[in-house]
Design a protein around this motif. Structure first.
Motif, PDB file in Angstrom:
ATOM      1  N   SER A   1       0.790  -1.207  -0.029  1.00  0.00           N
ATOM      2  CA  SER A   1       0.178  -0.054   0.152  1.00  0.00           C
ATOM      3  C   SER A   1       0.883   1.237  -0.037  1.00  0.00           C
ATOM      4  CB  SER A   1      -0.761  -0.041   1.151  1.00  0.00           C
ATOM      5  OG  SER A   1      -0.260  -0.087   2.475  1.00  0.00           O
TER       6      SER A   1
ATOM      7  N   ASN B   1      -5.292  -3.939  -2.231  1.00  0.00           N
ATOM      8  CA  ASN B   1      -4.234  -3.854  -1.117  1.00  0.00           C
ATOM      9  C   ASN B   1      -4.195  -4.893  -0.289  1.00  0.00           C
ATOM     10  OD1 ASN B   1      -3.209  -1.513  -2.431  1.00  0.00           O
ATOM     11  ND2 ASN B   1      -4.040   0.054  -0.813  1.00  0.00           N
TER      12      ASN B   1
ATOM     13  N   ARG C   1      -1.357   4.761  -4.729  1.00  0.00           N
ATOM     14  CA  ARG C   1      -1.383   3.718  -3.709  1.00  0.00           C
ATOM     15  C   ARG C   1      -2.536   3.355  -2.939  1.00  0.00           C
ATOM     16  NH1 ARG C   1       3.197   7.051   0.295  1.00  0.00           N
ATOM     17  NH2 ARG C   1       4.659   6.818  -1.261  1.00  0.00           N
ATOM     18  N   THR C   2      -3.543   4.313  -2.868  1.00  0.00           N
ATOM     19  CA  THR C   2      -4.619   4.010  -2.534  1.00  0.00           C
ATOM     20  C   THR C   2      -5.992   3.404  -3.412  1.00  0.00           C
ATOM     21  OG1 THR C   2      -5.447   6.276  -2.756  1.00  0.00           O
ATOM     22  CG2 THR C   2      -4.570   5.810  -0.754  1.00  0.00           C
TER      23      THR C   2
END
Length: 124
Positions: free
Chosen positions: A30, A74, A53-54
Motif C-alpha cells: 500500500s 491492497n 497507492r490508495t
C-alpha cells in the motif's frame, strides 16, 4: 526480497480481452504506486497504466482510449490490468512495476521494482 509476479498473458484474437494480474511480495504494497508497462520486439518499453497507492487515482496514455483499466487490491497485494478490444499492436511483454512515488508516475525510471513480464499476443 521484493517479488512481482505477473500472470494472465496469452494468445487472444483481435477484439478479445485479457486480464493480467501481478502478485507482490516483500514490500509494503500500500506504500507503492503500481504500474504496467509493455515492450514489443524492437521497441522501447512504454507506459500502459498506473494506479496510486490508495487506488483513488489512475493514469493512462491517451492512445489507449479507455480500452485498459487498472485496479488494485491492497488486501491481496495485487494489481490488475483489464484489457479490452485488443489489437495486434498490443502484442508485447507486459511488466508490472512498483514505485514509491506518491502520485501516478508514468516514467519507467521512477519505478524501483519490476516483474519478469508476461507475454500478450494478439492475432489478427
Amino acid at each position: 526480497q521484493v517479488q512481482l509476479v505477473e500472470s494472465g498473458g496469452g494468445l487472444v484474437q483481435a477484439g478479445g480481452s485479457l486480464r493480467l494480474s501481478c502478485a507482490a511480495s516483500g514490500l509494503t504494497f500500500s506504500s507503492y504506486a503500481m504500474g504496467w508497462f509493455r515492450q514489443a520486439p524492437g521497441k522501447e518499453r512504454e507506459f500502459v497504466a498506473v494506479i496510486a497507492r490508495t487506488g483513488y487515482s489512475t493514469k493512462y496514455p491517451d492512445s489507449e482510449k479507455g480500452r485498459f483499466t487498472i485496479s488494485r487490491d491492497n488486501a491481496k497485494n495485487a494489481v490488475y490490468l483489464q484489457m479490452n478490444s485488443l489489437k495486434p499492436e498490443d502484442t508485447a511483454v507486459y511488466y508490472c512495476a512498483a514505485s514509491r512515488n506518491v502520485y501516478v508516475p508514468s516514467i519507467s525510471s521512477q519505478y524501483a521494482y519490476w516483474g519478469q513480464g508476461t507475454q500478450v499476443t494478439v492475432s489478427s
